[in-house]
Design a protein around this motif. Structure first.
Motif, PDB file in Angstrom:
ATOM      1  N   ILE A 185       0.843  -1.198   0.000  1.00 22.13           N
ATOM      2  CA  ILE A 185       0.000   0.000   0.000  1.00 22.13           C
ATOM      3  C   ILE A 185       0.875   1.245   0.000  1.00 22.13           C
ATOM      4  O   ILE A 185       0.602   2.224  -0.702  1.00 22.13           O
ATOM      5  N   MET A 211      -3.617  -2.528  -7.540  1.00 25.36           N
ATOM      6  CA  MET A 211      -4.597  -3.051  -6.578  1.00 25.36           C
ATOM      7  C   MET A 211      -5.015  -4.464  -6.953  1.00 25.36           C
ATOM      8  O   MET A 211      -5.173  -5.328  -6.101  1.00 25.36           O
ATOM      9  N   ILE A 295      -6.232   0.958   2.783  1.00 24.66           N
ATOM     10  CA  ILE A 295      -6.801   0.959   1.429  1.00 24.66           C
ATOM     11  C   ILE A 295      -7.784   2.119   1.271  1.00 24.66           C
ATOM     12  O   ILE A 295      -7.829   2.790   0.229  1.00 24.66           O
TER      13      ILE A 295
END
Length: 473
Positions: A185, A211, A295
């Protein structure tokens, strides 16, 4: 340790630390891949594979003289055949393929050594990783191994080596996967911050490659209800395993392997089980929530970055805040004129991307070839008569015209009309009867008619329209 104590492995890592390391790495990958499809890899076949690779490789081959033997060096001045032979000799020199041994067909065997295969597989998993199902695979592995402790399974014969150790390893791998996701991330956010063009951001959003690559398995866990059920079962088995005979056998096996006392072995086994249980019950949930939060931050950052790029890297929020602070002491009329003038400078339009599912062609369903009809010969005339009687007489319609007439006859008695309210409509059946009166009011068989009034009536079971039920003349 065999790596340091055995002289044969002194040059084991040389191919990965020389000038042509990329070529050597891809050559050994080619040999490992070929070994999976043949029972035994011979030197002739290995040389042919390397020749084909060298004819098509796109890297610049560099000169090097650090192998200890000039015949084992590869060079752009040599032919593909000579370089392929030099690579095989170099791999033997470093312990990557087996020593010369004549096989059944009279050719030398060129088997990739187990340690080399394991090392290359580990490098592939770490640096060229496929994360499509790593998280779920580790969870399934933990569940399957623990489940074997409660059934008649071969693992129970050596429960410490075949149950507790593999479970601990899978838990450790699961921890590592979650840590990798957290780091991923951060890397995605750094990529977004560096983007300065609207087109870049748009393409990144449409493809969403990062992603999809890193979090495909994570999204499966979050969306699908399958994994939480497995986690719950794992927690249950970890609580119950200490009350089984398998647990006592774990302690005995640990004592035998490590020459430990019963108390020391029990303490070690309990600590390992506690560590696994603590991670599954607390740390796993904590890490998943943390990744979920990150996220969300990623999407927030992405949105902010798009706004900044579209506004030419200006922070519009700061400018608007300064403007509002400036005009806060103005007269109301002046404020209104300024805000109206500013609003005319902006035109907002909404755009949405077409989702993948919207443009996918639906697959045709296979026709149902099974017949749902009742085979006539399976019912006798007596059975048909009995079923008909049950349907008609033993299970009558609860809200039929006859039932509704009887209900309102008892309710109105000598009254000409009434308005249902919360004192009359106390149960669900009462509300259904009021609905039935509206349905049957236009039929000839029903001696009542319904007149709609303004508003509604709140009852304990339903909200119904305010009506008056009257007898027909």
């Amino acid at each position: 340790m065999i790596l340091f104590d055995n002289v044969e492995y002194d040059r084991f890592f040389n191919p990965l630390s020389c000038k042509n390391k990329r070529i050597y790495y891809e050559c050994i990958l080619q040999l490992i891949e070929k070994s999976k499809s043949v029972p035994l890899l011979y030197e002739t076949d290995a040389r042919d594979i390397l020749i084909l690779y060298l004819r098509n490789y796109s890297y610049e081959m560099e000169e090097e003289n650090n192998t200890g033997n000039a015949d084992e060096n590869i060079s752009s001045k040599k032919s593909e055949t000579e370089n392929a032979s030099a690579i095989l000799r170099y791999f033997r020199y470093c312990g990557w393929i087996s020593e010369r041994e004549i096989g059944r067909n009279g050719d030398n065997i060129a088997t990739v050594m187990p340690y080399c295969r394991k090392m290359i597989d580990s490098i592939e998993r770490i640096f060229n990783r496929d994360t499509s199902a790593d998280l779920t695979n580790h969870i399934f592995s933990i569940y399957d191994i623990l489940h074997s402790a409660f059934i008649d399974h071969g693992r129970t014969h050596r429960p410490y080596s075949n149950i507790l150790v593999p479970v601990s390893d899978s838990v450790s791998d699961l921890k590592n996967e979650l840590l990798v996701l957290k780091d991923s991330i951060r890397s995605i956010m750094r990529i977004i911050i560096k983007m300065t063009e609207t087109n870049e951001l748009g393409q990144f959003l449409i493809k969403d490659e990062m992603m999809e690559s890193f979090f495909n398995d994570y999204f499966f866990i979050k969306k699908d209800g399958l994994i939480p059920g497995y986690i719950s079962e794992i927690e249950k088995m970890l609580r119950l395993i200490t009350n089984t005979e398998v647990y006592e056998n774990m302690i005995k096996e640990y004592q035998k392997i490590n020459n430990a006392t019963d108390i020391a072995a029990r303490e070690i086994i309990d600590s390992q089980l506690s560590e696994v249980q603590s991670f599954i019950s607390y740390d796993y949930v904590k890490e998943m929530d943390y990744i979920d939060k990150k996220i969300n931050n990623y999407y927030s950052l992405y949105s902010t970055r798009i706004l900044m790029v579209l506004s030419n890297s200006m922070n519009m929020q700061t400018y608007l805040n300064d403007l509002l602070m400036t005009i806060k002491d103005f007269d109301p009329n002046e404020k209104k004129d300024i805000i109206d003038s500013i609003s005319k400078c902006f035109g907002l339009q909404s755009y949405k991307y077409v989702g993948r599912k919207s443009i996918e062609r639906r697959k045709k369903r296979k026709p149902n070839i099974k017949s749902a009809a009742i085979i006539t010969s399976s019912l006798s005339d007596e059975d048909k008569a009995r079923l008909t009687k049950e349907l008609l007489y033993e299970y009558p319609d609860k809200y039929s015209v006859v039932q509704a007439i009887s209900y309102f006859n008892n309710l109105l008695e000598d009254k000409v009309s009434l308005i249902p309210n919360d004192t009359l409509v106390k149960t669900r059946d009462d509300a259904m009867m009021v609905a039935a009166s509206i349905i049957y009011s236009g039929t000839e068989d029903f001696p009542y008619k319904v007149e709609f009034l303004e508003g509604t009536i709140e009852t304990e079971n339903a909200t119904i329209s305010k009506i008056r039920i009257k007898r027909k003349n």
